[in-house]
Design a protein around this motif. Structure first.
Motif, short mmCIF file in Angstrom:
data_model
loop_
_atom_site.label_atom_id
_atom_site.label_comp_id
_atom_site.label_asym_id
_atom_site.label_seq_id
_atom_site.Cartn_x
_atom_site.Cartn_y
_atom_site.Cartn_z
N HIS A 244 4.92 3.67 4.77
CA HIS A 244 5.45 2.48 5.18
C HIS A 244 6.89 2.15 4.68
O HIS A 244 7.77 1.64 5.20
CB HIS A 244 4.29 1.20 4.82
N ALA A 245 6.88 2.26 3.22
CA ALA A 245 8.03 1.95 2.48
C ALA A 245 9.31 2.86 2.91
O ALA A 245 10.42 2.50 2.96
CB ALA A 245 7.95 2.16 1.04
N ASP A 246 8.90 4.12 3.21
CA ASP A 246 10.02 4.98 3.62
C ASP A 246 10.54 4.75 5.20
O ASP A 246 11.57 4.57 5.30
CB ASP A 246 9.27 6.32 3.89
N VAL A 278 -1.56 10.88 7.53
CA VAL A 278 -1.76 11.78 6.35
C VAL A 278 -1.71 10.78 5.02
O VAL A 278 -1.56 9.69 5.20
CB VAL A 278 -0.52 12.88 6.41
N THR A 279 -2.17 11.83 4.20
CA THR A 279 -2.06 10.92 2.78
C THR A 279 -1.21 11.88 1.77
O THR A 279 -0.92 13.12 2.05
CB THR A 279 -3.33 10.86 2.02
N VAL A 280 -0.24 11.23 1.25
CA VAL A 280 0.59 11.83 0.18
C VAL A 280 0.42 11.29 -1.14
O VAL A 280 -0.06 10.31 -1.37
CB VAL A 280 2.03 11.55 0.72
N PRO A 281 0.85 12.01 -2.07
CA PRO A 281 0.79 11.68 -3.47
C PRO A 281 1.78 10.19 -3.64
O PRO A 281 2.64 10.16 -3.27
CB PRO A 281 1.60 12.71 -4.30
N GLY A 282 0.89 9.49 -4.58
CA GLY A 282 1.65 8.20 -4.75
C GLY A 282 1.72 8.01 -6.31
O GLY A 282 1.47 9.11 -7.12
N GLY A 283 2.15 6.71 -6.83
CA GLY A 283 2.16 6.63 -8.26
C GLY A 283 0.88 6.93 -9.04
O GLY A 283 0.88 7.87 -9.88
N LYS A 284 -0.23 6.41 -8.68
CA LYS A 284 -1.35 6.44 -9.34
C LYS A 284 -2.55 7.14 -8.43
O LYS A 284 -3.33 7.48 -8.89
CB LYS A 284 -1.85 5.13 -9.79
N ARG A 285 -2.44 7.10 -7.21
CA ARG A 285 -3.45 7.50 -6.32
C ARG A 285 -2.68 7.96 -4.94
O ARG A 285 -1.45 7.58 -4.53
CB ARG A 285 -4.56 6.43 -5.99
N PRO A 286 -3.16 8.74 -4.18
CA PRO A 286 -2.83 9.02 -2.83
C PRO A 286 -2.54 7.79 -1.86
O PRO A 286 -3.19 7.01 -2.11
CB PRO A 286 -3.73 10.06 -2.25
N VAL A 287 -1.42 7.76 -1.13
CA VAL A 287 -1.20 6.90 -0.28
C VAL A 287 -1.06 7.09 1.14
O VAL A 287 -0.94 8.29 1.68
CB VAL A 287 0.29 6.04 -0.55
N SER A 288 -1.21 6.33 2.05
CA SER A 288 -1.33 6.69 3.65
C SER A 288 0.07 6.76 3.89
O SER A 288 1.07 6.27 3.58
CB SER A 288 -1.99 5.44 4.36
N ALA A 289 0.31 7.75 4.88
CA ALA A 289 1.74 8.08 5.52
C ALA A 289 1.41 8.74 6.87
O ALA A 289 0.51 8.86 7.43
CB ALA A 289 2.45 9.02 4.49
N TRP A 290 2.46 8.83 7.61
CA TRP A 290 2.58 9.26 8.92
C TRP A 290 3.39 10.53 8.93
O TRP A 290 4.61 10.37 8.50
CB TRP A 290 2.83 8.38 9.78
N ALA A 291 3.21 11.30 9.59
CA ALA A 291 3.94 12.75 9.75
C ALA A 291 4.20 13.23 11.06
O ALA A 291 3.41 12.79 12.15
CB ALA A 291 3.21 13.97 9.19
N ASP A 292 5.32 13.77 11.20
CA ASP A 292 5.93 14.38 12.50
C ASP A 292 4.87 15.68 12.94
O ASP A 292 5.01 16.46 12.26
CB ASP A 292 7.42 14.76 12.47
#
Length: 427
Positions: A244-246, A278-292
């Motif tokens: 989301h932040a990206d 998808v999930t990607v590495p975050g600061g302390k735990r994996p975070v949700s993301a979206w991939a092409d």
């Protein structure tokens, strides 16, 4: 030298595991490692992979979605450096002509991450931002509708014009003291009643959308939800994978009249754009993301290709997001032109060195006649000496310099090895 800017993926670049297409189609989250995110981003941005240079300069604009403009010019202006970083030493005239062709426009200028060159095909989908700016209204610079109508009348009668041709860009005061016609032209640009599809002598040329934007694009009026979905797809294709932040940072969806931050609206937009959760590495735990999906396909096929070795503009879209850059490359990006000289940590126009898919150093360059001067150089480790020498030599040749001079080298023990490497390359 035969294309010194590219290297084949080496031992440290592991191939991605083959992924289950049925699981992807079913919508189950895929978990990407930090290394996979980094490589997908390099692929999406045009620094890794066989198709990185496909389409030339216009292909670069389509790939990254937005090329930032800035007035600062050291080796070259930033929009030239963005194309060079991906394509190698293509002629600077070729770059300019591709951004702003004399006949049929392929790009337009508008607000995205900042003031950017954008693909002309994206014109309808910035309607969301144009509507938001119109609703917000004028802020620091105020101008009457009468002046706006006068500017439009001039454009209709006389054709495309610069601010100087309209009557002058400045009112005679400080640099931000625009004239009324300049304020009007910019407000018309912000709200879509005028458009810029080319520059001359670094000056915007204002024109009418009905004259230069194809009718099928002007007549298409997507809703805000459709615009957001399209832009989410643009950001994801440019980054390969985006949280989301990206999404918000890449095209600055929380600025200039927009207040999109996170949550269901972005998820709905990403799903509508056909992106894969998808999930990607975050600061302390994996975070949700979206991939092409195309980037995931590339990763699933092995994710191999050639790496570009190059110096990056500090305005390059690969490093726009400083937090993501630190997380992905371990590199703390600094931009210090507006910092007093004596307080600068690195220099006026620090350019990171990208090599082997990593940021392995940086340089603060300048030009003195036919010499590229590396005023301040930092090299992460001895193995980065040769890539730094290649990048400096190629950049020097591209801007018409015949040799490279170095000043301060960090660590000092690598000064002589760098000098030897430059000498071996004829710099």
């Amino acid at each position: 030298m035969s294309d010194p800017g590219y290297t084949v993926m080496g031992v440290g670049e592991s191939a991605a595991p083959v992924r289950d297409d049925e699981e992807t189609a079913a919508g189950a989250d895929l978990e990407l490692s930090a290394d996979e995110v980094r490589r997908i981003t390099l692929y999406a941005q045009g620094f890794l992979g066989a198709g990185a240079r496909r389409g030339g300069v216009t292909g670069v604009v389509r790939r990254v979605g937005a090329v930032q403009l800035d007035t600062i010019s050291v080796l070259a202006r930033s929009h030239e450096l963005v194309a060079y970083a991906r394509l190698g030493p293509v002629g600077r005239d070729t770059v300019e002509k591709a951004y702003w062709p004399a006949k049929k426009p392929t790009t337009f200028e508008y607000w995205a991450h900042a003031a950017c060159i954008l693909p002309i095909a994206d014109w309808p989908y910035y309607a969301m931002r144009r509507r938001a700016i119109t609703a917000r209204g004028q802020r620091w610079h105020k101008v009457s509708e009468d002046t706006c109508e006068q500017v439009l009348a001039r454009l209709r009668e006389e054709g495309p014009l610069t601010a100087t041709q309209l009557g002058g860009a400045k009112a005679g005061g400080p640099w931000w003291d625009w004239s009324e016609v300049k304020i009007a032209a910019e407000w018309l640009l912000d709200t879509g009643r005028a458009v810029c599809v080319r520059r001359t002598g670094w000056r915007r040329v204002y024109d009418l959308p009905e004259r230069v934007v194809p009718a099928e694009l002007r007549e298409h009026e997507p809703s805000d939800a459709e615009c957001l979905s399209y832009l989410a797809g643009t950001a994801a294709r440019a980054l390969g994978v985006a949280t989301h932040a990206d999404f918000v940072e890449y095209l600055r969806l929380n600025e200039i009249g927009l207040r999109i931050r996170s949550g269901p609206a972005l998820d709905e937009a990403a799903a509508a754009a056909g992106l894969i959760p998808v999930t990607v590495p975050g600061g302390k735990r994996p975070v949700s993301a979206w991939a092409d999906p195309a980037a995931l396909d590339w990763l699933s096929s092995g994710g191999r290709g050639t790496h570009r070795t190059t110096l990056l503009s500090p305005f390059d879209s690969l490093i726009w997001d400083r937090k993501r850059t630190l997380r992905m490359f371990g590199y703390r990006h600094l931009f210090e032109p507006y910092v007093p000289k004596e307080k600068r940590e690195r220099g006026y126009f620090t350019m990171p060195l990208l090599a082997g898919g990593r940021i392995v150093g940086w340089v603060d360059p300048g030009r003195e006649g036919k010499t590229l001067v590396a005023r301040n150089v930092s090299i992460e480790k001895p193995a980065a000496v040769a890539p730094m020498a290649r990048a400096l030599t190629e950049a020097a040749q591209w801007v018409g310099c015949s040799n490279v001079a170095t000043e301060r080298i960090q660590p000092p023990a690598l000064a002589q090895p760098l000098a030897n490497a430059l000498r071996a390359l004829g710099a």
